[in-house]
Design a protein around this motif. Structure first.
Motif, short mmCIF file in Angstrom:
data_model
loop_
_atom_site.label_atom_id
_atom_site.label_comp_id
_atom_site.label_asym_id
_atom_site.label_seq_id
_atom_site.Cartn_x
_atom_site.Cartn_y
_atom_site.Cartn_z
N ALA A 50 -73.80 -50.65 -99.56
CA ALA A 50 -74.87 -49.65 -99.54
C ALA A 50 -76.23 -50.30 -99.82
O ALA A 50 -76.64 -50.42 -100.97
N PRO A 51 -76.95 -50.74 -98.79
CA PRO A 51 -78.31 -51.26 -98.97
C PRO A 51 -79.36 -50.14 -98.90
O PRO A 51 -79.23 -49.20 -98.10
N THR A 52 -80.39 -50.24 -99.74
CA THR A 52 -81.49 -49.29 -99.77
C THR A 52 -82.81 -50.07 -99.80
O THR A 52 -82.93 -51.03 -100.57
N PRO A 53 -83.79 -49.70 -99.00
CA PRO A 53 -85.07 -50.43 -99.01
C PRO A 53 -85.72 -50.43 -100.39
O PRO A 53 -85.73 -49.42 -101.09
N ILE A 54 -86.27 -51.59 -100.77
CA ILE A 54 -87.00 -51.69 -102.04
C ILE A 54 -88.22 -50.77 -102.00
O ILE A 54 -88.51 -50.05 -102.96
N LEU A 55 -88.93 -50.80 -100.90
CA LEU A 55 -90.12 -49.97 -100.74
C LEU A 55 -89.84 -48.88 -99.72
O LEU A 55 -89.42 -49.17 -98.59
N LEU A 56 -90.02 -47.65 -100.11
CA LEU A 56 -89.87 -46.52 -99.20
C LEU A 56 -91.23 -46.17 -98.62
O LEU A 56 -92.26 -46.31 -99.28
N GLY A 57 -91.22 -45.71 -97.39
CA GLY A 57 -92.48 -45.34 -96.75
C GLY A 57 -92.77 -46.21 -95.55
O GLY A 57 -91.86 -46.64 -94.83
N ASP A 58 -94.06 -46.50 -95.34
CA ASP A 58 -94.49 -47.24 -94.16
C ASP A 58 -94.17 -48.72 -94.30
O ASP A 58 -94.32 -49.32 -95.37
N GLY A 59 -93.75 -49.33 -93.21
CA GLY A 59 -93.56 -50.78 -93.12
C GLY A 59 -94.09 -51.26 -91.79
O GLY A 59 -94.23 -50.49 -90.83
N ASN A 60 -94.40 -52.53 -91.71
CA ASN A 60 -95.00 -53.08 -90.51
C ASN A 60 -94.19 -54.23 -89.96
O ASN A 60 -93.61 -55.01 -90.71
#
Length: 987
Positions: A402-412
C-alpha cells in the motif's frame, strides 16, 4: 563403496529422497541425527528401497541385518546408498547424489537429474560475502540467474529473458506466488527487504528450467527452500551488523555534487530452537530486523535539458536518501507421535515501512510512503508407509502492498515535445495512480501422494497431487487526491503553463477498490521411471485452472458500449467510432463483455518430459535433457483496470500551449485558466460527464502466459569437482500487454507522424486495449563447476558462466511493464535484444583459515546490458509501422553502451564488475557458547556499475555511431565500496 542401485525418485518440492539397496525384505530405519525423527520402510524382493519426504539433514540409516551408515541429504535432492552386507564404507568414500556414507559427510549436488539447476548450501549462505542478507542474493551462483540490487535499494531475481514476475519460490513446499503485483513472490515488489528471515533458511535449490510436474504457477525459475527446525538440543544465535556513511565510498552522483548523503544500514536478529519432548516434538523461532537509509540519485531522464528546467526543479536533482524498516518473523512447531506421522505448524509475519519512488527521474517530493505486509500460516501432516507417502497441507496467506504519496495535491512532470512527448525529464509530484492498495488473502489445501515401490520394466515412483486455493484479490489502482501536470521543455526553456493534466475523478457511490474471489485448482501426475542402471525417464503432466470472477463476470458499462455506436466527431457523417476502429483493425466486440461471454481457460495442459543417461552407471558422466510447458498467471493489477478505471477514472485533459497546441473544445482540449490548478475545479469540470476519462478494455478471450522449455546437457564428476554444460532454449508466449486503441477517422494509427491520442472514444478519453502478445526468447549456454566444501579439504569453490542470446517484442527495459504505446499493435513491434547481459560470470570461494578464521570471496562480471528504447533521430515519418521503424519515424532499439571498465587486465568490456570479500573470526567462549566477528568488504575495488544511460540518438535520419553511453554521474546498481561489520554469538 556405494552401490549403483538403479533409480531416481522425485523429491517432494523441498524435501529429500533416499534411495538404495539392502538385504531383501528387511526393514530400513532412517533416523535424523539432530531431531530423532524416525522413518521406517521395507526393502523389496530385489533389496531396493526408497524413502521420500525427508527434511534435509544428517541421517543414520540402518537395516534389520545390522548394516548402518550415516548420510547427508540435501534440499530437494535424490540420493542413493548401498546398505547390503557386502558394502564397504572406506574413510574417503565417494559422495553420490548428495549422499555421503562416511562420518565426514559432504554436500554434493545430484548429477542424475533432468532438471537444470543447482543447490545453494548452508556453507554458501554462511561463508560467502553478502550485503543484503536476502537469502535469494546467492541464487546467482547458479548459471542463468541474476540477482539485482537497484539504485533505490530494491532487489529482484530473474532468469533468462523473462521478468521477475515469472519466478516462484517454494518454502517448505508452499509457493509464495504474488497474484497481484510483479516481483514473482509476495512482498518483493519494489521492496528493499527480504522475503524470509535468512537465519531460518537451511539450504535451497535453484531450478532454472525443466522442473517436474509438481511445480506450478511459474514459467521461469523455481527456487525451493527448506526452513530450519528445532532439534534435541537447545540452539540459538544472536547477531547484528552495521555500516554507515563513513564506511562506504561516495556514489558517482555524490562525488559530482560534492555532497555525501548521510546513510546507514543495520541488520539484527536471533533464532532459538530446541526440544519440547525429545525425539518427538520441537520448536523453532527466528527474527530479523532491518533499518536502512540508502543513498540514491535523481537523474534527468533526458540528457542536455537540465538547464532549461525551473530553478526550483534543478535544485532537486542529485543525491537523495531512502529510509526503510522491516520486521521479519518465522516460527515452527513439529510433532512426530509415531514413526509414520509428522505434524508441522509454521507461521511467518513480515512488516515493512519505507519511503520509495525516489531516484531516477523522481525527486524526493514525488516519493511514496509504502507499507508492505506478508503473513502466512502452514499446517502440514506427513504420513508414511512402506510403499507410499502422503503430505496434506492447509495454508493461509495475507499479503498487501500500500503506497501513498508523501505530498497530496498538485505535482509536476517535465517532458519533451514532439515524437518523444511522453519522455519524462524529471517528475516532482505524483499522479493519482500513485495511491494504491493491492494484495491477496485466503486459504488453500493441497495433497501430494507418492507411491515409491512400483515395478514394471524397471522401477517406477509415481507422485500425484492437487491444490485448491480460494484467494481474495484486491486492487485499488488510484486515488483522487493527486493531480499531475505536464510541462513542455524545449531549448527555449520550460513553458509557463501545462499542456495536460491527469487527475482522479471518482464515481459517486461506487468503491474504487476492485476485488475478486479467485478460485484456483491444479492437479498433476509424475512418473519417475528407472529403466535400468543407465537410463531414467521423468514423465509428467499437470493441469491448472483459474477462475477470476471480476474479469469473467465484468459487464462493460452501457454508456461505453453506446459511445462506440455514436458518430465519430472527427469522421464523415454516418461513421461510428466502432467503424473507425474496425478500419484500424480493432473489433470492439472482442472487448465488450456482457458478463456471460468470457470463460475461464480449461486447456492449460502442461506435459513435461526429462531424461538422464548415466554412461557408465556410476554417476560420473551423465547426459540429461528435457522438454516441457509451464503456465504462469496474469497479474491481477493488470486484469482489474477495466473495473477501477470506470469507477475511479483518471481523465487526462489538454491545454492549448504554444509548444503543444490543441484546439479548445475538441478532444478534451481547454483554454488554460489558473483555476485549473485546483483539483476540485478539475473534478467539477468533468462531474456528471465522461469527458477525458480513459477507458481500459481487456480481450474477452484472454489466455494465461506460458513458456516452452528445452534443454540438453552433460554433468561430470572429475575428481572433487562437479561440472555441468547445458544448452537451454526457453520461449515465453501470451504475456498480457496494453496498447493504444485510438484511431484516426481513416482508421490509421499514425497521421503526420503523430499517434491518435486525441481521437478517443466520443464523450470519453483514450481507449486502452489489453491483449495477449508479449513474447521472449532465450537461448543460453550454462557452464558450471563446483568443488564442494569439506572439513577435510577446508575449502570450496563455485564457477558459473552464462552466455545469453535473448529477444523480446517490446522496447521497454522494464520487463514487468505491460504497456506498449510506440507501435499500433504488439504484433507491429520488432524483436530486439532483451535487457540481459550477453556474458555473465560468477565465481566464489570459501576457505577455513588459521586461528579460527573463515574466509570467503565472490567475483561477478558481466557485459553491458542493452538500453531498450525508442530512438528518434530525424527519420521522415511514414505513418506506417514497418520493421523496427515506427510510423512516427522513430526506431525500436536495444543498444548496449561501451563497457565502463576492465577487470584488472584486458579491455573495457564489462558493464558490471564486483569483487567482494568476507573474513570471520570465530571464538570459543565456554562449552557450546561461541562468538564471532565478521567483516564484509563489498565492491573492494569500488567499481562504478552504472545503470543510467545518456542517449544522443543522432539527427537528420542518421543514427550516431555511439548513441548510448553510461551516465558517469547517474545511479549505480549494487553498492559503492562498503565495509560491513557483524558480530554474533551462538550456543
Amino acid at each position: 563403496m556405494l552401490a549403483s542401485a538403479p533409480g531416481i525418485v522425485m523429491a517432494q518440492t523441498s524435501d529429500a529422497t533416499l534411495r538404495g539397496n539392502a538385504a531383501p525384505n528387511t526393514n530400513v530405519t532412517v533416523k535424523n541425527v539432530a531431531t530423532g525423527a524416525t522413518r521406517v520402510t521395507q526393502s523389496g524382493k530385489d533389496g531396493s528401497f526408497a524413502i521420500v519426504g525427508l527434511p534435509s539433514g544428517t541421517y543414520s540409516v540402518q537395516t534389520g541385518a545390522g548394516v548402518q551408515k550415516t548420510v547427508q541429504l540435501n534440499v530437494a535432492s535424490i540420493s542413493t546408498v548401498d546398505l547390503t552386507a557386502t558394502a564397504n564404507s572406506p574413510t574417503n568414500a565417494k559422495t553420490l547424489g548428495g549422499v555421503s556414507v562416511t562420518a565426514a559427510t559432504m554436500d554434493l549436488p545430484e548429477v542424475t537429474t533432468s532438471e537444470v539447476g543447482n543447490i545453494v548450501s548452508m556453507r554458501d549462505i554462511a561463508a560467502l560475502p553478502e550485503a543484503s542478507r536476502n537469502f535469494l542474493e546467492l541464487a546467482d551462483i547458479v548459471p542463468g540467474m541474476v540477482f539485482t540490487r537497484n539504485a533505490d535499494g530494491t532487489t529482484s531475481l530473474r532468469s533468462g529473458a523473462q521478468a521477475s514476475s515469472n519466478i516462484n519460490v517454494y518454502i517448505d513446499g508452499v509457493g509464495q506466488k504474488n497474484y497481484v503485483l510483479s516481483g514473482g513472490i509476495t512482498g518483493q515488489n519494489a521492496s528493499q527487504g527480504n522475503p524470509f528471515p535468512q537465519l531460518a533458511i537451511g539450504s535451497y535449490k535453484v531450478i532454472t528450467s525443466n522442473y517436474k510436474a509438481e511445480y506450478d504457477q511459474i514459467s521461469s525459475a523455481a527456487i525451493t527452500a527448506e526452513t530450519k527446525s528445532g532439534t534435541n538440543e537447545y540452539h540459538g544465535d544472536v547477531f547484528g551488523s552495521f555500516t554507515n556513511t563513513r564506511m562506504r565510498a561516495e556514489t558517482p552522483a555524490e562525488e559530482a555534487a560534492g555532497d555525501k548523503t548521510q546513510s546507514h544500514e543495520k541488520d539484527y536478529g536471533f533464532d532459538f530452537g530446541g526440544p519440547i519432548v525429545k525425539d518427538m516434538a520441537h520448536f523453532y523461532i527466528a527474527y530479523e530486523g532491518k533499518e536502512f537509509d540508502s543513498p540514491t540519485t535523481v537523474v534527468p531522464g533526458v540528457t542536455g535539458y537540465s538547464s532549461y528546467l525551473p530553478a526550483s526543479v534543478q535544485s532537486q536533482l542529485g543525491p537523495a536518501s531512502l529510509p526503510f524498516q522491516e520486521d521479519d518473523w518465522f516460527g515452527k512447531l513439529d510433532f512426530e507421535p509415531t514413526d509414520h506421522d509428522r505434524f508441522e505448524l509454521s507461521g511467518k509475519y513480515r512488516d515493512e515501512t519505507s519511503i520509495s519512488n525516489v531516484g531516477g527521474t523522481s525527486t524526493t517530493s514525488a516519493g511514496l510512503n509504502t507499507i508492505n505486509t506478508d503473513k502466512r500460516v502452514d499446517l502440514r501432516w506427513d504420513h508414511s508407509a512402506y510403499s507410499w507417502f502422503n503430505r496434506l497441507q492447509f495454508t493461509y496467506e495475507d499479503a498487501f502492498f500500500a503506497p501513498t504519496p508523501i505530498l497530496l495535491g498538485d505535482g509536476n512532470a517535465y517532458t519533451l515535445t514532439g515524437a518523444q512527448q511522453d519522455k519524462t525529464i524529471v517528475q516532482t509530484g505524483n499522479s493519482p495512480l500513485a495511491q494504491q492498495n493491492k494484495g491477496q488473502k485466503g486459504p488453500a489445501i493441497q495433497d501430494d501422494l507418492t507411491f515409491n515401490d512400483l515395478q514394471w520394466n524397471g522401477d517406477h515412483v509415481i507422485k500425484l497431487g492437487f491444490k485448491y486455493k480460494a484467494v481474495k484479490l484486491t486492487a485499488q489502482d488510484a486515488g483522487d487526491a493527486n493531480a499531475l501536470y505536464n510541462y513542455a521543455v524545449t531549448t527555449a526553456g520550460t513553458e509557463a503553463i501545462p499542456y495536460q493534466v491527469q487527475f482522479g475523478s471518482p464515481t459517486p457511490g461506487q468503491s474504487p477498490v476492485a476485488t475478486s474471489s479467485d478460485k484456483q485448482f491444479g492437479a498433476y501426475v509424475q512418473d519417475d521411471w528407472t529403466v535400468d542402471d543407465h537410463l531414467t525417464l521423468n514423465v509428467g503432466v499437470r493441469w491448472d485452472y483459474e477462475k477470476t470472477p471480476s474479469y469473467l463476470d465484468y459487464v462493460t458499462p452501457a454508456n461505453v458500449v453506446s459511445a462506440f455506436q455514436q458518430q465519430d466527431p472527427n469522421a464523415p457523417a454516418g461513421q461510428t467510432y466502432a467503424q473507425t476502429l474496425a478500419m484500424g483493425g480493432v473489433n470492439v466486440n472482442d472487448y465488450i463483455s456482457t458478463g456471460h461471454n468470457r470463460h475461464a481457460q480449461t486447456n492449460e495442459w502442461q506435459p513435461r518430459f526429462g531424461f538422464s543417461y548415466d554412461i557408465n552407471g556410476d554417476q560420473q558422466h551423465v547426459i540429461f535433457g528435457g522438454i516441457g510447458r509451464s503456465y504462469d498467471r496474469d497479474l491481477y493489477e493488470s486484469l482489474q483496470v477495466e473495473q477501477t478505471k470506470s469507477v475511479l477514472s483518471q481523465p487526462t485533459l489538454f491545454f492549448n500551449t504554444p509548444d503543444v497546441p490543441c484546439t479548445p473544445g475538441i478532444n478534451s482540449c481547454y483554454a488554460w485558466s489558473p483555476a485549473y490548478l485546483n483539483i476540485s475545479t478539475l473534478q467539477a469540470l468533468v462531474a456528471g460527464t465522461t469527458a477525458g476519462k480513459e477507458v481500459d478494455m481487456v480481450n474477452n478471450n484472454l489466455k494465461a502466459p506460458y513458456s516452452d522449455q528445452f534443454s540438453i546437457g552433460m554433468r561430470n564428476q572429475i575428481g572433487d569437482w562437479n561440472t555441468s554444460a547445458t544448452f537451454t532454449d526457453i520461449r515465453s508466449y501470451d504475456g498480457l500487454v496494453y496498447t493504444l486503441g485510438n484511431r484516426y477517422p481513416t482508421g490509421a494509427f499514425w497521421e503526420n507522424g503523430s499517434q491518435a491520442w486525441g481521437d478517443g472514444i466520443p464523450g470519453f478519453g483514450s481507449l486502452i486495449i489489453g491483449n495477449n502478445g508479449l513474447e521472449t526468447r532465450a537461448d543460453e549456454i550454462l557452464l558450471s563447476a563446483d568443488k564442494p566444501y569439506t572439513p577435510e579439504s577446508h575449502w570450496g569453490a563455485t564457477i558459473a558462466y552464462t552466455y545469453s542470446h535473448t529477444k523480446q517484442n517490446n522496447d521497454n527495459a522494464d520487463p514487468t511493464d505491460q504497456y506498449a504505446f510506440d507501435y499500433a499493435t504488439i504484433g507491429d513491434y520488432p524483436f530486439t535484444s532483451s535487457g540481459v547481459a550477453k556474458h555473465r560470470l560468477v565465481a566464489t570461494g570459501t576457505f577455513d583459515g588459521p586461528w579460527g578464521f573463515v574466509l570467503g570471496a565472490k567475483l561477478t562480471l558481466s557485459t553491458p546490458i542493452p538500453d531498450l528504447n525508442l530512438a528518434c533521430y530525424g527519420l521522415t515519418p511514414t505513418n506506417v509501422d514497418s520493421g523496427s521503424i515506427s510510423g512516427g519515424g522513430c526506431q525500436s532499439v536495444a543498444i548496449a553502451p561501451p563497457g565502463n571498465g576492465r577487470f584488472l587486465v584486458g579491455g573495457k568490456i564489462f558493464g558490471y564488475r564486483d569483487l567482494d570479500f568476507q573474513a570471520t573470526k570465530n571464538f570459543k567462549i565456554y562449552g557450546n557458547l561461541n562468538a564471532y566477528v565478521r567483516f564484509d568488504l563489498i565492491n573492494a575495488f569500488n567499481f562504478n556499475n552504472y545503470t543510467d544511460y545518456l542517449e544522443t540518438w543522432g539527427s537528420n535520419g542518421v543514427l550516431n555511431r555511439t548513441p548510448v553511453v553510461y551516465n558517469p554521474t547517474g545511479d549505480i546498481t549494487g553498492y559503492p565500496r562498503m565495509v560491513k561489520l557483524s558480530m554474533g554469538v551462538s550456543f
